[in-house]
Design an enzyme around this catalytic site. Structure first.
Site, short mmCIF file in Angstrom:
data_model
loop_
_atom_site.label_atom_id
_atom_site.label_comp_id
_atom_site.label_asym_id
_atom_site.label_seq_id
_atom_site.Cartn_x
_atom_site.Cartn_y
_atom_site.Cartn_z
N LYS A 216 -2.57 -3.09 7.79
CA LYS A 216 -3.80 -2.82 8.54
C LYS A 216 -3.87 -3.74 9.75
O LYS A 216 -3.43 -4.88 9.71
CB LYS A 216 -5.02 -3.03 7.64
CG LYS A 216 -5.15 -1.97 6.54
CD LYS A 216 -6.42 -2.17 5.75
CE LYS A 216 -6.59 -1.07 4.71
NZ LYS A 216 -7.83 -1.24 3.91
N HIS B 96 -2.58 2.81 -6.19
CA HIS B 96 -3.15 1.60 -5.57
C HIS B 96 -3.43 0.53 -6.62
O HIS B 96 -3.41 -0.67 -6.30
CB HIS B 96 -4.43 1.94 -4.81
CG HIS B 96 -4.85 0.87 -3.85
ND1 HIS B 96 -4.13 0.56 -2.71
CD2 HIS B 96 -5.90 0.01 -3.87
CE1 HIS B 96 -4.71 -0.43 -2.06
NE2 HIS B 96 -5.80 -0.79 -2.74
N HIS C 48 -3.67 -9.61 3.67
CA HIS C 48 -5.12 -9.74 3.89
C HIS C 48 -5.37 -10.64 5.10
O HIS C 48 -4.78 -11.72 5.20
CB HIS C 48 -5.81 -10.32 2.66
CG HIS C 48 -5.92 -9.37 1.52
ND1 HIS C 48 -6.16 -9.78 0.23
CD2 HIS C 48 -5.82 -8.01 1.48
CE1 HIS C 48 -6.21 -8.73 -0.56
NE2 HIS C 48 -6.01 -7.64 0.17
N ARG D 201 0.87 -1.17 0.00
CA ARG D 201 0.00 0.00 0.00
C ARG D 201 0.91 1.23 0.00
O ARG D 201 2.05 1.18 0.49
CB ARG D 201 -0.90 0.02 1.23
CG ARG D 201 -1.82 -1.19 1.36
CD ARG D 201 -2.60 -1.13 2.66
NE ARG D 201 -3.52 -2.26 2.80
CZ ARG D 201 -3.22 -3.41 3.39
NH1 ARG D 201 -2.00 -3.59 3.92
NH2 ARG D 201 -4.10 -4.39 3.46
N TYR E 67 -9.40 -11.56 -6.61
CA TYR E 67 -8.47 -11.53 -7.73
C TYR E 67 -8.67 -12.70 -8.67
O TYR E 67 -8.28 -12.64 -9.84
CB TYR E 67 -7.02 -11.46 -7.22
CG TYR E 67 -6.72 -10.13 -6.57
CD1 TYR E 67 -6.56 -8.98 -7.34
CD2 TYR E 67 -6.65 -10.01 -5.19
CE1 TYR E 67 -6.32 -7.75 -6.75
CE2 TYR E 67 -6.41 -8.78 -4.59
CZ TYR E 67 -6.25 -7.66 -5.38
OH TYR E 67 -6.03 -6.45 -4.80
N ARG F 65 -0.81 -2.09 -6.81
CA ARG F 65 -0.94 -3.19 -5.84
C ARG F 65 -1.88 -4.25 -6.39
O ARG F 65 -1.62 -5.45 -6.28
CB ARG F 65 -1.43 -2.63 -4.51
CG ARG F 65 -1.77 -3.67 -3.44
CD ARG F 65 -2.08 -2.96 -2.13
NE ARG F 65 -2.92 -3.73 -1.23
CZ ARG F 65 -2.46 -4.59 -0.32
NH1 ARG F 65 -1.16 -4.80 -0.23
NH2 ARG F 65 -3.28 -5.24 0.48
#
Length: 322
Positions: free
Chosen positions: A198, A266, A292, A173, A301, A269
């Protein structure tokens, strides 16, 4: 000029007790919930907009008692007002999430239960697939030579190329790339980088030689002395690099490369994940690389790659239009 234009601040329209509660809520968001500064800023702005609306809706700055007494119809009026300003459903959902967070803070502080926000449904968001950039275009985006004709300092071009190389080469990110310190710079001999994503989740990522070279080229040209624990990427005045600068750099390149508006930092990514998957990368590994928490997040994806294959089939198969 290496400086973004900030949006105008929104004044806080609230009675003294509500203003004090707002300030305490913001402090707790950053200190206790450990949300990112950008999230705290966005939540704070959303609640300032809400309080500004209530001032007009109620005819005076809202007090804590008046916020506690809100009815679902008042919340719906606020959402309708925001919708009339043509904001997206995603932004509207974040505004409602911010208002609910503020309401929970009032309850935890013993100031009263606000039930109106939880009684209103969040707006539905149409599920959209990530829009990756084609591999050839992604490679050109991260190449400093593509912008050699721009009237910007060579070190700035090298810096932007190095940041974009990390996004595409490692799946970072933009906030993760800009959080790297000089000591963590992945140059020659450093084949991995560790970042905090995150949820404060730490992960290690392999760094390919092309990314190492891009970072080394930037460091060789950078005119600023970078402290070991200071930011790796700096702006024109030597301070931490603002992500908007990188976003603006990509926006300038889109025209020359004939790329759509969806070609953003982004999107690199997304491209990292999609291109790995299309070349045989397994979903679990890609999940780890992207950071994730859930495999279901990464599975989107597979839909992107499936959509790409279907488009190729429809375009080129002899019987596709039969």
């Amino acid at each position: 000029m290496d400086r973004p234009v900030d949006s105008a601040p929104i004044a806080l329209a609230a009675a003294p007790d509500a203003a004090a509660a707002y300030a305490d809520w913001l402090r707790r968001l950053g200190a206790e919930r450990r949300l990112s500064p950008r999230t705290v800023e966005a939540y704070g702005r959303d609640v300032r907009i809400l309080l500004g609306f209530l001032q007009g809706h109620l005819g005076e700055p809202a007090s804590v008692a008046e916020i506690v007494a809100l009815k679902p119809r008042d919340v719906r009026a606020f959402l309708a007002s925001r919708r009339s300003e043509d904001i997206s459903s995603r932004s509207l959902m974040r505004a409602l999430a911010a208002a609910r967070s503020f309401a929970r803070h009032l309850a935890r502080s013993g100031l009263g239960e606000v039930s109106a926000f939880s009684a209103v449904r969040s707006p539905k968001i149409a599920r959209s697939l990530p829009k990756p950039i084609a591999a050839a275009a992604a490679k050109r985006l991260v190449d400093a030579e593509e912008r050699a004709g721009e009237e910007r300092a060579p070190w700035v071009l090298a810096r932007d190329a190095a940041v974009l190389a990390l996004l595409y080469g490692c799946g970072l990110r933009i906030s993760e790339a800009l959080s790297l310190t000089r000591r963590e710079a992945p140059t020659a001999g450093v084949d991995r980088v560790e970042v905090t994503g995150k949820g404060d989740k730490r992960r290690q990522l392999p760094v390919i030689a092309a990314v190492q070279r891009a970072v080394a080229d930037y460091l060789a040209l950078c005119p600023w002395r970078l402290a070991p624990e200071g930011p790796l990427f700096v702006g024109a005045k030597g301070g931490p690099l603002n992500p908007r600068i990188v976003q603006a750099a990509v926006a300038r390149m889109r025209g020359g490369l004939a790329l759509p508006d969806t070609a953003t930092p982004h999107a690199l990514r997304h491209s990292f994940a999609t291109h790995l998957l299309s070349r045989g990368g397994d979903l679990r590994t890609i999940q780890e690389l992207l950071g994730h928490a859930s495999l279901s997040t990464t599975q989107i994806y597979t839909e992107v790659d499936g959509a790409r294959l279907m488009a190729i089939h429809q375009a080129f198969h002899p019987r596709a239009r039969a």
